[in-house]
Design a protein around this motif. Structure first.
Motif, short mmCIF file in Angstrom:
data_model
loop_
_atom_site.label_atom_id
_atom_site.label_comp_id
_atom_site.label_asym_id
_atom_site.label_seq_id
_atom_site.Cartn_x
_atom_site.Cartn_y
_atom_site.Cartn_z
N GLN A 117 -12.91 9.26 -28.27
CA GLN A 117 -13.18 10.68 -28.49
C GLN A 117 -12.13 11.22 -29.45
O GLN A 117 -10.94 10.88 -29.32
CB GLN A 117 -13.13 11.48 -27.18
CG GLN A 117 -14.31 11.26 -26.26
CD GLN A 117 -14.24 9.96 -25.49
OE1 GLN A 117 -13.16 9.46 -25.22
NE2 GLN A 117 -15.38 9.40 -25.15
N VAL A 118 -12.57 12.04 -30.40
CA VAL A 118 -11.65 12.60 -31.39
C VAL A 118 -11.83 14.11 -31.45
O VAL A 118 -12.96 14.61 -31.46
CB VAL A 118 -11.88 12.00 -32.79
CG1 VAL A 118 -10.95 12.64 -33.82
CG2 VAL A 118 -11.67 10.48 -32.78
N GLY A 119 -10.73 14.85 -31.47
CA GLY A 119 -10.74 16.29 -31.65
C GLY A 119 -9.95 16.68 -32.88
O GLY A 119 -8.84 16.17 -33.10
N LEU A 120 -10.50 17.57 -33.72
CA LEU A 120 -9.85 17.99 -34.97
C LEU A 120 -9.78 19.51 -35.04
O LEU A 120 -10.76 20.20 -34.77
CB LEU A 120 -10.64 17.48 -36.18
CG LEU A 120 -10.81 15.97 -36.36
CD1 LEU A 120 -11.80 15.70 -37.49
CD2 LEU A 120 -9.48 15.32 -36.66
N ALA A 121 -8.61 20.02 -35.44
CA ALA A 121 -8.44 21.46 -35.66
C ALA A 121 -7.51 21.64 -36.85
O ALA A 121 -6.60 20.83 -37.08
CB ALA A 121 -7.88 22.14 -34.42
N VAL A 152 -2.76 22.66 -32.66
CA VAL A 152 -2.43 21.51 -31.80
C VAL A 152 -3.11 21.66 -30.45
O VAL A 152 -3.74 20.72 -29.94
CB VAL A 152 -0.90 21.37 -31.63
CG1 VAL A 152 -0.57 20.25 -30.65
CG2 VAL A 152 -0.24 21.11 -32.98
N ASN A 153 -3.00 22.84 -29.87
CA ASN A 153 -3.60 23.06 -28.55
C ASN A 153 -5.12 22.95 -28.59
O ASN A 153 -5.73 22.37 -27.70
CB ASN A 153 -3.20 24.45 -28.03
CG ASN A 153 -1.70 24.59 -27.82
OD1 ASN A 153 -1.02 23.60 -27.55
ND2 ASN A 153 -1.19 25.79 -27.97
N VAL A 154 -5.73 23.51 -29.65
CA VAL A 154 -7.19 23.48 -29.75
C VAL A 154 -7.68 22.04 -29.93
O VAL A 154 -8.64 21.62 -29.28
CB VAL A 154 -7.66 24.37 -30.91
CG1 VAL A 154 -9.14 24.13 -31.19
CG2 VAL A 154 -7.42 25.83 -30.57
N ALA A 155 -7.05 21.27 -30.82
CA ALA A 155 -7.47 19.88 -31.04
C ALA A 155 -7.39 19.07 -29.76
O ALA A 155 -8.29 18.27 -29.45
CB ALA A 155 -6.62 19.24 -32.13
#
Length: 311
Positions: free
Chosen positions: A98-102, A118-121
């Motif tokens: 799983q990958v999260g990008l912000a 950082v927190n959102v990603a």
């Protein structure tokens, strides 16, 4: 030295390691996980990013721009298949990514990074399904036009610990043409979405085409709102993928499916299953509980409902 910079933040998380340890034992499973984290770390570097820190089964990295971060995420998904257990066993559980990008302003200090991006990603990982990349609107805005075509809006999502919802996009896998290859090498045109009917109490809706994906949850911002305390704010998502409707659990309490053609209950814990025919979806409580918030679904074939020419 402390610096304030515009960066795209990437969080990557490998899931499924617990099953690996149970199947392979500590030594071999540790080798697989270590090699996997090392591989995605190398991809960050070759894509122009910097690994800020590793986090057990994953990592945090920063990139100067969104394009480089998405290229890295794509390569991570594509390259994970190269990891094979040392014993050569193919029947072992497969690691999922799983990958999260912000994108936004971050504070770099003492080798670490801080800030809202950082927190959102990091929180986006709570909502990502298996082998998915989720990104904020600010990331999508920095992509090239061909990359933006791969981004599907999931609308605004309520992230844990954040007051305001965030507009989130699902970045689909890289496509190398407008046709799909079969197991025999032939090419078939991509199928158009059919429809799916969802019914909970008196809330009866049909979704297809531009209205997909559908997010089910308790938050008023989701597509299909179910007001029950056992339902997470963004509990599950229905996508059209690979010519079928896919249901993905995004919750902490689980999602449960029972098809009309059988009595078996499919339990999804951050997993995905294909919806076909009709049946029931339980949110936050198993379908054996008569009080469980339960959504009836029916996959509709619009071609079957069109008037036919007289013979």
């Amino acid at each position: 030295m402390t610096q304030i910079l515009q960066r795209t933040v990437l969080f990557a998380d490998l899931r499924g390691s617990t099953a690996l340890y149970e199947t392979l034992g500590n030594t071999e499973a540790t080798t697989v996980v270590t090699r996997s984290v090392a591989l995605i770390s190398q991809i960050v570097s070759t894509s122009g990013g910097v690994v800020v820190k590793t986090l057990g089964d994953g990592l945090m990295a920063v990139f100067a721009d969104s394009v480089s971060a998405v290229v890295a995420a794509d390569e991570m998904h594509d390259s994970l298949d190269r990891i094979v257990p040392p014993s050569g066993q193919r029947s072992v559980p497969v690691l999922k990514l799983q990958v999260g990008l912000a994108h936004g302003e971050v504070v770099e200090m003492s080798g670490d990074c801080f800030g809202d991006a950082v927190n959102v990603a990091a929180r986006l990982l709570d909502h990502a399904g298996d082998n998915e990349t989720l990104a904020t609107a600010s990331v999508v805005a920095g992509l090239s036009s061909d990359m933006r075509e791969r981004c599907r809006s999931l609308d605004k999502v309520q992230l844990r610990g954040r007051v305001e919802p965030v507009h989130v996009y699902l970045i689909e896998g890289r496509r190398f043409g407008d046709t799909a290859a079969t197991a025999y090498g032939e090419l078939l045109p991509q199928a158009e979405p059919e429809g799916i009917r969802l019914v909970w109490l008196d809330l009866n809706r049909v979704y297809a085409g531009p209205s997909l994906p559908v997010v089910l949850g308790r938050s008023p911002q989701v597509t299909y709102c179910i007001d029950d305390s056992r339902v997470s704010r963004s509990h599950a998502r229905i996508d059209w993928h690979g010519g079928a409707f896919q249901l993905t659990d995004l919750s902490y309490n689980g999602t449960y499916v029972r098809f009309s053609t059988g009595s078996e209950i499919v339990s999804l814990r951050r997993g995905t299953c294909t919806l076909h025919g009709s049946g029931l979806i339980g949110l936050g409580a198993t379908l054996t509980d008569p009080t469980a918030p339960c959504v009836r679904f029916e996959v509709l074939k619009f071609a079957d409902t069109q008037p036919q020419d007289a013979l």
